[in-house]
Scaffold this motif. Structure first.
Motif, PDB file in Angstrom:
ATOM      1  N   LEU A 195     -21.089 -26.366  31.070  1.00  0.00           N
ATOM      2  CA  LEU A 195     -20.105 -27.073  30.237  1.00  0.00           C
ATOM      3  C   LEU A 195     -19.403 -26.147  29.253  1.00  0.00           C
ATOM      4  N   ALA A 224     -10.315 -30.143  33.191  1.00  0.00           N
ATOM      5  CA  ALA A 224     -11.452 -29.716  32.372  1.00  0.00           C
ATOM      6  C   ALA A 224     -12.179 -30.909  31.761  1.00  0.00           C
ATOM      7  N   ALA A 225     -11.422 -31.893  31.283  1.00  0.00           N
ATOM      8  CA  ALA A 225     -12.026 -33.057  30.630  1.00  0.00           C
ATOM      9  C   ALA A 225     -12.872 -33.873  31.613  1.00  0.00           C
ATOM     10  N   LEU A 253     -15.665 -23.175  36.495  1.00  0.00           N
ATOM     11  CA  LEU A 253     -16.484 -24.384  36.635  1.00  0.00           C
ATOM     12  C   LEU A 253     -16.864 -24.612  38.091  1.00  0.00           C
ATOM     13  N   SER A 286     -15.515 -25.226  29.345  1.00  0.00           N
ATOM     14  CA  SER A 286     -14.576 -26.291  28.997  1.00  0.00           C
ATOM     15  C   SER A 286     -14.113 -26.187  27.547  1.00  0.00           C
ATOM     16  N   ASN A 317     -10.697 -23.092  34.749  1.00  0.00           N
ATOM     17  CA  ASN A 317     -11.282 -24.204  35.496  1.00  0.00           C
ATOM     18  C   ASN A 317     -12.012 -23.723  36.746  1.00  0.00           C
ATOM     19  N   GLN A 342     -16.038 -31.909  32.591  1.00  0.00           N
ATOM     20  CA  GLN A 342     -17.002 -31.858  31.486  1.00  0.00           C
ATOM     21  C   GLN A 342     -17.789 -33.167  31.396  1.00  0.00           C
ATOM     22  N   ILE A 375     -11.372 -23.699  27.446  1.00  0.00           N
ATOM     23  CA  ILE A 375     -10.149 -24.260  28.022  1.00  0.00           C
ATOM     24  C   ILE A 375      -9.399 -25.079  26.985  1.00  0.00           C
TER      25      ILE A 375
END
Length: 527
Positions: free
Chosen positions: A221, A129-130, A68, A224, A65, A133, A227
């Protein structure tokens, strides 16, 4: 007599043969024992090797994460040039777009502490992560500034979850001897993300303005997806499982991250004591936030240390240096978007390389020595950057000095204040406070970053870029003093032992107060 002598000789021979026979058996037994010991040693070495690989894999996956966050920081420094050109946004909108992610991420960090205590560390990583994203997809497809801001808000919440939970999770699964290095992994991945963001800027800068920034943001993206796969590999934190009274599951996880069954049982017993299983009712009725708002001396010092180091990490200007590195280099005299973005790649590369130095040193030299080297080195570089911009701007010497100062600043940050900030803030709090206290520290970090990022251009217009970095240099001097007075050495200690360090210092403070009060009473009696 002869008969008796013959009989004795016969018995002696028989005894001798028996001894030879027993000696042979003992020899065979010793050989069997040696073989068994060798097999046991080999099995022990294999288990240690497998344990080490497994813990490292968990730390890597939990840190994804952070890629990101790093990618967003790096890519936005270049993407903002093309966003401004495409969407015609103002300078104030640029500041808000860049800084709002850090401000909003405090919501994710605050919610992350409560969420990770409720659903576990592992699934909080998944949630982070969700959410990110979703926000990243909205940003990449945004047709206007308003929609872009909506995506930015979602991405900020996701990052807030991610930055607070990864160090906590890694600290709770790592052995004490390697916890510093492993808990530094999120900072490594932040730096890797920044470098990838810079490279993405450079690679896609040749595309049309209305396409380039969308591609730059869309590439972010990809981590993710990795992950999502990682969730099938990493286990839940054994300490969280113990708090939930899921002892058998905790034992299973501990068997994967410890070298022997004896260590598993010792560690499980230690965690149970720390978690307060015997006093579950007491802890259930105790409000965590009430304890943090009205802390006893040990908890107060933990909060000062954990939150303070998070704030100093940002108010020394690291995020503004990264976000606005093209602006800094442009002020130094570099012209052209391609040249500016190429210079930022050098910054990202330096930042990433020096974080690897910290990984090798943090558990050998310790936290405090690296923090001293880091904060002192940053101070020198920040003052150097200020002087180069103030007196040598747009000269070749000034450009070279500015690039060296910026690279030096991020290098010193990466070997100390960057990674150790997350290590210290994730390991010093007791288990009942760890998630939410770490979240509070992350809030301080994100708010500080957001305020500076959202006001950087306005401040530089008022006091110049050189003046702004001179102030950062002064703040960095304060960080040196903070490390000296407020940060204890935690190298090689278990999480439970670190809690005792603060408890002992709290007791010492209480005893000093008692002595001072007694002296005052005696003085009044004499007078």
């Amino acid at each position: 007599m002869g008969l008796v002598g013959a009989q004795e000789n016969g018995n002696g021979i028989q005894n001798g043969l028996s001894e030879i026979s027993l000696g042979s058996q003992n020899k065979y037994r010793r050989m069997d024992s040696v073989v068994a010991d060798e097999e046991e040693d080999e099995a022990s070495l294999n288990r240690k090797a497998n344990t080490k690989k497994y813990v490292i894999a968990c730390a890597v996956f939990a840190s994804l994460n952070s890629v990101l966050l790093g990618y967003d920081v790096g890519v936005m420094s270049g993407a903002i040039i093309f966003i401004q050109e495409d969407l015609k946004i103002t300078e104030v909108q640029q500041e808000v777009l860049i800084g709002i992610l850090s401000i909003v991420s405090l919501l994710g960090s605050l919610l992350g502490g409560k969420t990770s205590d409720a659903i576990g560390r592992k699934w909080t990583i998944a949630l982070a992560a969700a959410v990110f994203q979703t926000g990243g997809a909205v940003m990449a497809l945004a047709p206007s500034f308003k929609v872009l801001m909506i995506g930015r808000l979602l991405a900020g919440v996701g990052i807030g979850f991610g930055v607070m939970i990864a160090p906590v999770y890694i600290a709770e699964i790592s052995p004490a001897i390697a916890r510093g290095s492993l808990t530094s992994f999120p900072e490594i991945f932040i730096n890797l993300g920044i470098l990838l963001g810079y490279i993405s800027n450079y690679v896609f800068s040749g595309l049309p303005a209305h396409i380039s920034w969308r591609v730059m943001l869309g590439v972010g993206l990809l981590p993710s997806v990795i992950i999502a796969v990682a969730l099938f590999v990493i286990p839940e934190s054994p300490r969280w499982l113990v708090v939930q009274n899921r002892i058998d599951e905790a034992r299973t996880v501990l068997s994967k991250i410890n070298d022997s069954d004896k260590e598993v049982e010792e560690k499980l017993a230690e965690i149970q004591v720390a978690a307060g299983i015997a006093n579950a009712e007491k802890y259930a009725s105790q409000a965590v936030w009430k304890e943090m708002l009205h802390p006893n001396p040990p908890v107060r010092r933990m909060l000062i240390t954990g939150c303070g180091i998070q704030i100093f990490q940002q108010i020394t200007g690291i995020d503004t240096t990264v976000y606005y590195s093209p602006t800094i280099f442009k002020n130094a005299g570099i012209t052209g978007n391609t040249q500016l973005l190429a210079a930022t790649v050098a910054v990202g590369f330096t930042k990433t390389m020096f974080i690897l130095v910290a990984i090798f040193l943090i558990d050998n030299l310790g936290r405090k020595p690296l923090l001293f080297v880091s904060t002192i080195g940053m101070t020198v570089c920040l003052f150097g950057l200020s002087l180069s911009l103030a007196f040598f701007g747009h000269e070749k010497a000034g450009i070279i000095m500015a690039i060296i100062s910026v690279c030096g600043n991020v290098a010193f940050f990466s070997i100390g204040l960057g990674p150790i900030c997350w290590v210290v803030s994730s390991e010093i709090f007791p288990m009942r406070l760890r998630a939410q206290a770490s979240a509070l520290g992350a809030v301080g970090s994100r708010v500080s970053s957001g305020v500076l990022s959202m006001s950087f251009l306005s401040i530089t217009r008022a006091i110049t870029v050189a003046g702004t970095f001179f102030i950062f240099g002064i703040i960095s001097c304060s960080a040196v003093a903070f490390v000296y007075y407020c940060v204890p050495e935690t190298k090689g200690k278990t999480l439970e032992e670190i809690e005792k360090v603060f408890q002992d210092e709290g007791d010492g403070e209480w005893q000093r107060n008692e002595v001072e009060m007694g002296d005052a009473v005696r003085l009044m009696q004499k007078s």
